[in-house]
Design an enzyme around this catalytic site. Structure first.
Site, PDB file in Angstrom:
ATOM      1  CB  SER A  54      39.332  50.002  29.359  1.00 18.36           C
ATOM      2  OG  SER A  54      38.309  51.227  29.534  1.00 18.36           O
ATOM      3  CD  GLU A  61      52.179  39.389  42.338  1.00 20.90           C
ATOM      4  OE1 GLU A  61      53.373  38.844  42.542  1.00 20.90           O
ATOM      5  OE2 GLU A  61      51.607  39.872  41.236  1.00 20.90           O
ATOM      6  CB  SER A  62      44.638  40.616  42.506  1.00 23.94           C
ATOM      7  OG  SER A  62      44.425  39.569  43.161  1.00 23.94           O
ATOM      8  CG  HIS A  67      38.537  52.005  33.255  1.00 19.49           C
ATOM      9  ND1 HIS A  67      38.158  51.004  32.338  1.00 19.49           N
ATOM     10  CD2 HIS A  67      38.619  51.280  34.371  1.00 19.49           C
ATOM     11  CE1 HIS A  67      37.924  49.931  32.950  1.00 19.49           C
ATOM     12  NE2 HIS A  67      38.377  50.216  34.276  1.00 19.49           N
ATOM     13  CB  CYS A  82      45.390  38.281  47.060  1.00 18.81           C
ATOM     14  SG  CYS A  82      46.607  37.522  45.971  1.00 18.81           S
TER      15      CYS A  82
END
Length: 127
Positions: A54, A61-62, A67, A82
């Site tokens: 993972s 931007e986020s 995974h 965002c």
């Protein structure tokens, strides 16, 4: 008004060796994010025993998260942003090519619909 864009990608029939390569996966994600116009903040990757890994790359931007299930030749990826200027398709295409995915399913979502959005610094790195 949309507050953010969240894309869920399932990559199927991938190269199992690449699904267990945290260094290679980190490199391709960072390159894809850069090509997409993303601003790197930090990342963490963890390899599980006996299978899979993972990883999360935090961007201004986020984030982009992955995974993997090499025993099923499968990877699940979330791209959350965002900023409408992040080219999510660039990440999707580059990552899928590197993984050797035979096919993929993409589920785009708009998040925060009907939330009043004030001017924001989304996409700008602190400091």
């Amino acid at each position: 008004m949309t507050l953010a864009w969240h894309t869920l990608i399932d990559y199927h029939d991938c190269d199992s060796a690449r699904l267990t390569d945290p260094g290679g996966l980190r490199t391709v994600l960072l390159e894809a994010i850069s090509a997409a116009g993303g601003t790197y903040v930090t990342d963490v990757f963890h390899q599980f025993s006996p299978h899979g890994l993972s990883g999360v790359v935090v961007i201004a931007e986020s984030h982009v998260a992955i995974h993997t299930w090499p025993e099923h030749r499968f990877a699940a990826v979330d791209i959350f942003s965002c900023s409408p200027s992040l080219d999510q398709e660039a990440v999707i295409v580059r990552l899928g090519a590197w993984l050797g995915a035979e096919w993929r399913r993409i589920d785009p979502r708009e998040r925060g619909l009907h939330v009043h959005r004030a001017p924001t610094d989304c996409g700008k790195k602190d400091g």
